[in-house]
Scaffold this motif. Sequence first.
Motif, short mmCIF file in Angstrom:
data_model
loop_
_atom_site.label_atom_id
_atom_site.label_comp_id
_atom_site.label_asym_id
_atom_site.label_seq_id
_atom_site.Cartn_x
_atom_site.Cartn_y
_atom_site.Cartn_z
N LEU A 1 -57.95 106.91 139.63
CA LEU A 1 -57.00 106.35 138.93
C LEU A 1 -57.27 105.08 138.57
CD1 LEU A 1 -54.68 107.23 136.99
CD2 LEU A 1 -53.14 106.80 138.82
N LEU A 2 -57.30 104.28 139.81
CA LEU A 2 -57.56 102.87 139.61
C LEU A 2 -58.79 102.37 139.00
CD1 LEU A 2 -56.28 101.78 143.29
CD2 LEU A 2 -55.22 101.25 141.27
N SER A 3 -59.68 103.18 139.24
CA SER A 3 -61.20 102.93 138.62
C SER A 3 -61.19 103.09 137.18
CB SER A 3 -62.21 103.68 139.35
OG SER A 3 -62.19 105.04 138.72
N LEU A 4 -60.21 104.00 136.63
CA LEU A 4 -60.08 103.96 135.10
C LEU A 4 -59.12 103.12 134.25
CD1 LEU A 4 -60.21 107.89 135.17
CD2 LEU A 4 -61.87 106.41 134.59
N ILE A 5 -58.40 102.18 135.27
CA ILE A 5 -57.37 101.30 134.51
C ILE A 5 -57.99 100.39 133.43
CG2 ILE A 5 -56.12 99.28 135.02
CD1 ILE A 5 -55.13 100.42 137.64
N PRO A 6 -59.29 99.75 133.88
CA PRO A 6 -59.86 99.26 132.54
C PRO A 6 -59.88 100.06 131.35
CG PRO A 6 -61.00 98.60 134.43
CD PRO A 6 -60.09 99.77 134.66
N ILE A 7 -60.58 101.35 131.48
CA ILE A 7 -60.61 102.28 130.43
C ILE A 7 -59.09 102.49 129.77
CG2 ILE A 7 -61.48 104.38 129.57
CD1 ILE A 7 -63.32 102.66 130.95
N PHE A 8 -57.98 102.72 130.52
CA PHE A 8 -56.85 102.68 130.07
C PHE A 8 -56.31 101.72 129.08
CE2 PHE A 8 -55.77 105.31 134.04
CZ PHE A 8 -56.26 106.54 133.24
N PHE A 9 -56.80 100.34 129.59
CA PHE A 9 -56.34 99.22 128.83
C PHE A 9 -56.89 99.09 127.44
CE2 PHE A 9 -57.56 94.92 127.85
CZ PHE A 9 -56.04 94.16 127.57
N LEU A 10 -58.44 99.48 127.50
CA LEU A 10 -59.14 99.30 126.18
C LEU A 10 -58.83 100.23 125.25
CD1 LEU A 10 -62.77 98.85 127.68
CD2 LEU A 10 -61.58 97.20 126.58
N PHE A 11 -58.58 101.79 125.71
CA PHE A 11 -58.02 102.54 124.54
C PHE A 11 -56.76 102.29 124.26
CE2 PHE A 11 -60.82 106.43 126.32
CZ PHE A 11 -61.60 105.75 126.04
N THR A 12 -55.79 101.56 125.08
CA THR A 12 -54.55 101.15 124.45
C THR A 12 -54.54 100.01 123.56
OG1 THR A 12 -53.55 101.76 126.70
CG2 THR A 12 -52.14 100.27 125.05
N ILE A 13 -55.37 99.05 123.54
CA ILE A 13 -55.52 98.00 122.48
C ILE A 13 -56.36 98.47 121.39
CG2 ILE A 13 -54.87 96.15 124.29
CD1 ILE A 13 -57.96 95.46 124.18
#
Length: 351
Positions: A25-37
Amino acid sequence: MAIVLASLCYTYFIASKIPKGKLRLLSLIPIFFLFTILPLSLTTVLPTGITAFFITWLANFKLILFSFGLGPLSSDPPKSLPLFISIACFPIKIKQNDKYPSHQNTQKHINSSPILKAPPKLPLNFPTKVLLFALLVAAIDYKHVHPKIVLGSYCCLLYFLVDIVLGLCNAIVRATLGIELELPSDEPYFSTSLQDFWGRRWNLMVTNILRHTIYKPIRSISATVLANQQKQKWAPLPAVLVTFIVSGLMHELTFFYTTRVNPTWEVTCFFVLHGVCLVVELWVKNVLLARGCWLHWAVAGPLTIGFVLVTANWLFLPPLVRNGADIKAVEECKVVLKLLKDKMLWTLKSL
């Protein structure tokens, strides 16, 4: 598009090798951020809304499930990269007859309900929906038609638009990968209760994702808290309410992307209201079941659809209309339809 593909390739080749759980889950935090913006880089209404719906909401929720080895992206053996990307990007669901019953089985479940009886079927195929959508778009007149009628037509447009977009996604994935997919909706205009509308008929891809990310975990917690066996029958009620709250917040975020105006929370109130009413409906069903009462679909159906339409005109649509997003969306639809019409005419002339 390149950002999405690169992010999903990272997820497939690198993040998937990390043990499932908090580390993944932590490794995917940058992906969550990119998908959100990501939707903030778009300016037109429909592409922004579709990107927010497909990527910011559904793809992020699927990746959260994937972090814990759950959901449609997780399998043993692992899915191929094209299938992994398709399931992550598009609101699709692979048909699995052994786990997901057919509509006939669903109808049996409806027939056994204390408040529902199955309505007749009136399936609208994809070309029919496209034709009706095009006619509605062409017929909308903001200046000479009463605003209430315009809002009512928006409810029909929204249904056709969502079904057409999801249907196109199904067609693309089915044609390229050769897999059978679940239908995106199941005649929501024949819903005989709020449970039937939200749980079995309308936008089933969202229903499936929310069921696994929100409803099931909250229901499990509720069942643990309500340890008494007699009280556990009420465990689904908090889960239903929380699921609708989360859905409301995600719709609110999607509306923010499309209008770029601070939320008024009307959309969240719409879903909270439906969540509360659905909880009440479930309680009423338990009472009716104990008394052996039934409500015919010819009565329950109009009541359900009427309630959805009235509350949508009251709370769901005004934030879009107030900020002119509705007019922009309709004009974008007219541009697309004109391009398709010109392309068809050019093709016919060249034959």
